[in-house]
Design an enzyme around this catalytic site. Structure first.
Site, PDB file in Angstrom:
ATOM      1  N   TYR A  53       0.847  -1.205   0.000  1.00  8.61           N
ATOM      2  CA  TYR A  53       0.000   0.000   0.000  1.00  8.61           C
ATOM      3  C   TYR A  53       0.872   1.241   0.000  1.00  8.61           C
ATOM      4  CZ  TYR A  53      -4.995  -0.275  -0.120  1.00  8.61           C
ATOM      5  OH  TYR A  53      -6.280  -0.374  -0.574  1.00  8.61           O
ATOM      6  N   GLU A  55      -0.609   4.844  -0.595  1.00  8.81           N
ATOM      7  CA  GLU A  55      -1.422   6.035  -0.908  1.00  8.81           C
ATOM      8  C   GLU A  55      -0.563   7.291  -0.825  1.00  8.81           C
ATOM      9  OE1 GLU A  55      -4.846   6.213   1.607  1.00  8.81           O
ATOM     10  OE2 GLU A  55      -5.858   4.592   0.540  1.00  8.81           O
ATOM     11  N   ASP A 198      -6.907  12.734 -25.643  1.00 10.74           N
ATOM     12  CA  ASP A 198      -6.862  11.338 -25.186  1.00 10.74           C
ATOM     13  C   ASP A 198      -6.206  10.530 -26.307  1.00 10.74           C
ATOM     14  OD1 ASP A 198      -7.321   8.697 -24.629  1.00 10.74           O
ATOM     15  OD2 ASP A 198      -9.452   8.923 -24.158  1.00 10.74           O
ATOM     16  N   THR A 224      -3.955   5.401 -22.308  1.00 13.48           N
ATOM     17  CA  THR A 224      -3.790   4.075 -21.718  1.00 13.48           C
ATOM     18  C   THR A 224      -2.371   3.628 -22.041  1.00 13.48           C
ATOM     19  OG1 THR A 224      -4.709   3.136 -23.743  1.00 13.48           O
ATOM     20  CG2 THR A 224      -6.209   3.349 -21.874  1.00 13.48           C
ATOM     21  N   LYS A 227      -2.299  -0.209 -25.174  1.00 12.74           N
ATOM     22  CA  LYS A 227      -2.696  -0.374 -26.580  1.00 12.74           C
ATOM     23  C   LYS A 227      -1.427  -0.336 -27.440  1.00 12.74           C
ATOM     24  CE  LYS A 227      -7.393   1.194 -25.837  1.00 12.74           C
ATOM     25  NZ  LYS A 227      -7.536   1.879 -24.553  1.00 12.74           N
ATOM     26  N   ARG A 233      -2.058  -3.039 -18.570  1.00 14.20           N
ATOM     27  CA  ARG A 233      -3.222  -2.165 -18.434  1.00 14.20           C
ATOM     28  C   ARG A 233      -2.841  -1.059 -17.463  1.00 14.20           C
ATOM     29  NH1 ARG A 233      -6.518  -5.319 -21.137  1.00 14.20           N
ATOM     30  NH2 ARG A 233      -8.038  -3.686 -21.422  1.00 14.20           N
TER      31      ARG A 233
HETATM   32  C1  LIG Z   1      -9.648   6.663 -26.609  1.00 16.74           C
HETATM   33  C2  LIG Z   1      -9.827   5.826 -25.375  1.00 16.74           C
HETATM   34  N1  LIG Z   1      -9.829   6.419 -24.177  1.00 16.74           N
HETATM   35  C3  LIG Z   1      -9.995   5.731 -23.039  1.00 16.74           C
HETATM   36  C4  LIG Z   1     -10.154   4.370 -23.058  1.00 16.74           C
HETATM   37  C5  LIG Z   1     -10.439   3.668 -21.762  1.00 16.74           C
HETATM   38  O1  LIG Z   1      -9.485   2.803 -21.353  1.00 16.74           O
HETATM   39  P1  LIG Z   1      -9.831   1.638 -20.322  1.00 16.74           P
HETATM   40  O2  LIG Z   1     -10.567   0.597 -21.077  1.00 16.74           O
HETATM   41  O3  LIG Z   1      -8.459   1.235 -19.876  1.00 16.74           O
HETATM   42  O4  LIG Z   1     -10.628   2.218 -19.199  1.00 16.74           O
HETATM   43  C6  LIG Z   1     -10.140   3.688 -24.281  1.00 16.74           C
HETATM   44  C7  LIG Z   1     -10.310   2.222 -24.321  1.00 16.74           C
HETATM   45  O5  LIG Z   1     -10.707   1.609 -25.231  1.00 16.74           O
HETATM   46  C8  LIG Z   1      -9.978   4.439 -25.481  1.00 16.74           C
HETATM   47  O6  LIG Z   1     -10.004   3.853 -26.679  1.00 16.74           O
END
Ligand SMILES: Cc1ncc(COP(=O)(O)O)c(C=O)c1O
Length: 432
Positions: A53, A55, A198, A224, A227, A233
């Site tokens: 842990y 935090e 994003d 993320t 990918k 993850r």
């Molecule tokens: C553009 C985008 N943002 C956020 C996410 C969310 O990721 P997670 O599935 O890890 O919560 C994804 C997942 O597919 C995504 O394609």
């Protein structure tokens, strides 16, 4: 034997993992958000760090015994800063959705107007779908793509001027073209809105110089790590500036973004960070900084382009008529199929894709017109243009004979043969 402790302790779970491994070995996964992590990343993920842990942030923890955890998190943060060229990185979000949630919490107040790309035009749930937190707690308005499937920047500009949003979200889950981050920033800043980029899908292409970076344009960037970046993850939130120490409640201004982000992740949204995940992210970021990773990112794009050209040559319809990244959307309706039927037929042939809406889809989201196809995972397995051309042929034949189970089983045998020549986890190549 693989996973001997699991074999002794829980053969039932091990058996299911073995089946999943066999499925991956025998088939070709072409879901664009998936990849194949390295043995080093898997080692870190399966390490004893999961038990601790911690935090808080390095040097400011609410638990003792964090001297090594601090060093691991600092390493991950430093590698993220250097790889993406920013001055601040938060590596604690549990995944992409919580990372986006943290940005909303940091920069917006409930009820604020936010503009995001519609899910049905390639955006993500967290970009403003009504049933998601983003659509429930914020007044979300969606921008869309043009009839040809390209982001409608003019439409976005108009919406922004009309509604003066607090934040504009860009980035996508199912979009095959490059983002014009300079234009997106100019639209956001012309109405004094924050721009969140994003880059979850394209992060690996950005660090591999295959896609322009939003750094210098977006106010905050989320991604993320699992990918195209090919890590565990997890997620990163990146920005410029430095957080105040200690983190104090502050006004939601541009200068305060690093502090606002760190406070939003912890204690705003999360408790203890997942330290095994942080370590695995650090490992993945080290891998992503190598020349080999650049070569990989390039091949991902070359493979996608090759696949796309081969499918078009066979008469298939690709949204926008091509791809500039790792994925493409295919409209399968002209062959008398729905996206769901195409997904099932390809699945029977050993090729995994997912059904997906296409822009301005006349069909329902649960029964859309298209499929989404990507090359990151097969490229990690070492497949190049000849294999990708063969896959296009398998896909074509499977789609043309989608009701013929014998034919699909025939294709599956050939797919498995090809698949076995490119094992996804060579280090695990032992009999099951
Ligand atoms: C553009 C985008 N943002 C956020 C996410 C969310 O990721 P997670 O599935 O890890 O919560 C994804 C997942 O597919 C995504 O394609």
């Amino acid at each position: 034997m693989l996973y001997p402790h699991l074999a002794a302790g829980d053969p039932e779970v091990r058996n299911l993992i073995m089946h999943e491994l066999q499925r991956r070995r025998d088939g070709i996964d072409m879901i664009p958000s998936e990849n194949v992590t390295s043995p080093a990343v898997l080692d870190a993920l399966g390490s004893i760090l999961t038990d601790k842990y911690s935090e808080g942030y390095p040097g400011r923890r609410y638990y003792g015994g964090n001297e090594y955890i601090d060093q691991i998190e600092e390493l991950a943060r430093a590698r993220a800063r250097s790889l993406f060229g920013v001055t601040h990185a938060n590596v604690q979000p549990y995944s992409g959705s919580p990372a986006n949630q943290a940005v909303y919490l940091a920069l917006c107040n409930p009820g604020d107007t936010v503009l995001g790309l519609s899910l049905f035009h390639g955006g993500h749930l967290t970009h403003g779908l009504g049933v998601n937190f983003s659509g429930i707690y914020y007044k979300h308005l969606n921008y869309t793509t043009t009839p040809e499937g390209f982001i409608d920047y003019d439409g976005l500009q108009q919406l922004a001027e009309e509604h003066r949003p607090r934040m504009i979200v860009c980035g996508a889950t199912a979009y095959s073209r490059k983002f014009d981050f300079a234009r997106l920033a100019s639209i956001a800043h012309s109405v004094d809105a924050f721009l969140l980029a994003d880059i979850s899908h394209i992060a690996g292409l950005i660090v591999g110089d295959e896609h322009p970076s939003p750094v210098g344009h977006a106010d905050v960037i989320t991604t993320t790590t699992h990918k195209t970046l090919r890590g565990p993850r997890g997620a990163l939130i990146l920005c410029n500036g430095n957080p105040s120490t200690p983190l104090k409640a502050v006004e939601k201004t541009r200068e305060n973004i690093p502090t606002l982000i760190d406070r939003a992740v912890f204690p705003g949204l999360q408790g203890g960070p997942h330290n095994h995940q942080t370590a695995a992210i650090a490992v993945a970021l080290k891998e992503a900084a190598t020349p080999e990773f650049k070569t990989y990112a390039h091949q991902v794009v070359v493979n996608a382009r090759t696949l796309c050209a081969a499918l078009i040559e066979q008469g298939h319809t690709i949204v926008t008529g091509g791809t500039e990244n790792h994925l493409m959307l295919m409209d399968v309706t002209k062959h008398g199929l729905s996206g769901g039927e195409a997904e099932v037929a390809l699945g029977k042939a050993g090729i995994t894709v997912n059904k997906n809406t296409i822009p301005h889809d006349p069909r329902k989201p649960f029964d859309p017109s298209g499929i989404r196809i990507g090359t990151p995972a097969l490229t990690s397995r070492g497949m190049k243009e000849p294999e990708v051309r063969a896959i296009a042929e398998f896909m074509h034949t499977a789609l043309m004979h989608h009701t013929d189970d014998t034919k699909l089983a025939d294709i599956r045998r050939t797919v498995t043969e090809l698949s076995h020549a490119f094992p996804p986890y060579p280090e695990l190549n032992q009999p099951i």
